[in-house]
Design an enzyme around this catalytic site. Structure first.
Site, PDB file in Angstrom:
ATOM      1  N   ALA A 154       0.628  -1.027  -0.030  1.00  0.00           N
ATOM      2  CA  ALA A 154       0.089   0.092  -0.077  1.00  0.00           C
ATOM      3  C   ALA A 154       0.891   1.187  -0.070  1.00  0.00           C
ATOM      4  O   ALA A 154       0.314   2.340  -0.421  1.00  0.00           O
ATOM      5  CB  ALA A 154      -0.892   0.151   1.076  1.00  0.00           C
TER       6      ALA A 154
ATOM      7  N   HIS B  68       3.565   1.688  -1.762  1.00  0.00           N
ATOM      8  CA  HIS B  68       3.851   1.990  -3.168  1.00  0.00           C
ATOM      9  C   HIS B  68       2.710   2.550  -4.032  1.00  0.00           C
ATOM     10  O   HIS B  68       2.726   3.605  -4.768  1.00  0.00           O
ATOM     11  CB  HIS B  68       4.354   0.672  -3.942  1.00  0.00           C
TER      12      HIS B  68
ATOM     13  N   GLN C  82      23.067  -1.313  -5.150  1.00  0.00           N
ATOM     14  CA  GLN C  82      22.800  -0.949  -3.848  1.00  0.00           C
ATOM     15  C   GLN C  82      22.820  -1.960  -2.742  1.00  0.00           C
ATOM     16  O   GLN C  82      22.533  -1.443  -1.680  1.00  0.00           O
ATOM     17  CB  GLN C  82      21.693   0.042  -3.944  1.00  0.00           C
TER      18      GLN C  82
ATOM     19  N   GLY D  72       9.193   7.599  -1.118  1.00  0.00           N
ATOM     20  CA  GLY D  72       8.586   7.520   0.225  1.00  0.00           C
ATOM     21  C   GLY D  72       9.512   8.177   1.369  1.00  0.00           C
ATOM     22  O   GLY D  72      10.917   8.201   1.336  1.00  0.00           O
TER      23      GLY D  72
ATOM     24  N   GLN E 259      17.588   8.326   2.130  1.00  0.00           N
ATOM     25  CA  GLN E 259      17.400   8.128   0.563  1.00  0.00           C
ATOM     26  C   GLN E 259      17.091   9.566  -0.005  1.00  0.00           C
ATOM     27  O   GLN E 259      17.441   9.933  -0.958  1.00  0.00           O
ATOM     28  CB  GLN E 259      16.726   6.848   0.461  1.00  0.00           C
TER      29      GLN E 259
ATOM     30  N   SER F  18       6.750  -2.336   4.648  1.00  0.00           N
ATOM     31  CA  SER F  18       7.938  -2.529   3.965  1.00  0.00           C
ATOM     32  C   SER F  18       8.402  -3.939   3.188  1.00  0.00           C
ATOM     33  O   SER F  18       7.761  -4.743   3.825  1.00  0.00           O
ATOM     34  CB  SER F  18       9.370  -2.399   4.950  1.00  0.00           C
TER      35      SER F  18
ATOM     36  N   ARG G  32      10.526  -5.687   3.426  1.00  0.00           N
ATOM     37  CA  ARG G  32      11.485  -6.565   4.204  1.00  0.00           C
ATOM     38  C   ARG G  32      10.220  -7.260   5.221  1.00  0.00           C
ATOM     39  O   ARG G  32      10.888  -7.967   6.017  1.00  0.00           O
ATOM     40  CB  ARG G  32      12.413  -5.813   4.754  1.00  0.00           C
TER      41      ARG G  32
HETATM   42  O1  PAF Z   1      13.649   2.861  -2.440  1.00  0.00           O
HETATM   43  C1  PAF Z   1      13.636   2.141  -3.361  1.00  0.00           C
HETATM   44  O2  PAF Z   1      12.913   1.009  -3.741  1.00  0.00           O
HETATM   45  C2  PAF Z   1      15.026   1.799  -4.080  1.00  0.00           C
HETATM   46  O3  PAF Z   1      16.241   2.329  -3.180  1.00  0.00           O
HETATM   47  C3  PAF Z   1      15.061   2.903  -5.290  1.00  0.00           C
HETATM   48  C4  PAF Z   1      14.771   4.417  -4.981  1.00  0.00           C
HETATM   49  C5  PAF Z   1      14.033   2.321  -6.363  1.00  0.00           C
HETATM   50  C6  PAF Z   1      16.535   2.825  -5.979  1.00  0.00           C
HETATM   51  O4  PAF Z   1      16.694   1.518  -6.352  1.00  0.00           O
END
Ligand code: PAF
Length: 284
Positions: free
Chosen positions: A35, A37, A61, A149, A155, A187, A189
């Site tokens: 939700a 996203h 990353q 987000g 980030q 999340s 995760r």
């Molecule tokens: O937040 C995320 O899901 C990732 O770090 C992103 C911004 C898509 C970059 O891979």
């Protein structure tokens, strides 16, 4: 919704929307959508006419001992959610499409200052990987506006600085964190947590709220407050990566005079790393 897998097809579809005079919105993701996203897509739709989402689990990353291989890949379910949310175009490239010269040969974007400390300290190279892929995605999509987000607070700060420093003509919008009814920040995760861990995970947000209230009541002995809170988390069986109080805009350590504050937290619950944060203003 159309799904494309190559930069070529992405550019063709975006060019068509642009020719029709549409404003382009962009939501970059790593998939396994929830939700939170969907809220990013909703916001992108408010600020644009044609929403592009991307799904790419970016190897650049992830650290060598992190969860790249087990990160959930759920493309079909994600497509349904994006379609229902009103996303017009999904870009789901392969690793080869994103890094045709290989990752070792990839030009990198490194954002000084805000990338350091917090998650930057415990995940070396992480923000360089994020800034690099987001910059590439921005150049591929060329959006007018992009939505990220606030759950990934650092980030978002890294991306805002990159956009400013590199003069990218893109408006960046921060989307408030979407939480489960018990307070846990959504999340991908969270899916790693077992039943018992999931039941106790809301303690993170409760702790942040209690700390924020205490500070709003005038306490300024941050080291004492944070140390006590860390002990409490450890007593609950969590391993604390960091718990810090910072200035909202710069992410510099907060001083007693600062009023626009953010609490940032990262813990390990078993092997799962969870992050959360809480921004607040303190009048007293
Ligand atoms: O937040 C995320 O899901 C990732 O770090 C992103 C911004 C898509 C970059 O891979």
């Amino acid at each position: 919704m159309i799904t494309v897998h190559t930069v070529h097809h992405l550019r063709l579809a975006v060019a068509q929307a642009r020719r029709a005079g549409q404003r382009i919105g962009f939501v970059p993701t790593m998939g396994n959508l929830h939700a939170g996203h969907v809220a990013l897509v909703d916001t992108a739709r408010i600020h644009s006419d044609f929403v592009v989402a991307s799904i790419f689990v970016n190897p650049l990353q992830f650290g060598p001992s992190e969860d790249l291989d087990k990160y959930p890949r759920t493309l079909a379910a994600d497509q349904e959610k994006l379609d229902a949310a009103g996303c017009a175009l999904l870009f789901a490239p392969t690793v080869e499409e994103m890094y045709p010269e290989g990752m070792a040969n990839q030009t990198r974007v490194s954002v000084p200052g805000v990338s350091e400390g917090l998650c930057g300290a415990s995940r070396p190279g992480h923000f360089e990987g994020v800034a690099t892929v987001v910059n590439k995605l921005f150049n591929m999509v060329q959006p007018d506006v992009a939505v990220f987000g606030q759950k990934d607070y650092q980030q978002l700060a890294v991306i805002r600085k990159m956009v400013g420093d590199l003069n990218l003509p893109i408006e960046i919008i921060g989307q408030p964190t979407v939480r489960a009814t018990d307070g846990l920040a959504l999340s991908s995760r969270n899916g790693y947590l077992n039943t018992e861990q999931r039941a106790s995970a809301p303690c993170l947000y409760s702790l942040l709220k209690r700390l924020a209230e205490t500070i709003q009541q005038g306490r300024r002995d941050y080291p004492v407050l944070l140390e006590k809170a860390k002990h409490q988390l450890e007593a609950d069986g969590l391993q604390v990566d960091y718990l810090e109080i910072r200035q909202q805009d710069t992410l510099l350590p907060a001083t007693e005079k600062d009023r626009k504050l953010v609490l940032l937290l990262a813990v390990f619950m078993g092997t799962t790393r969870l992050i959360d944060n809480l921004s607040f203003e303190s009048e007293t």
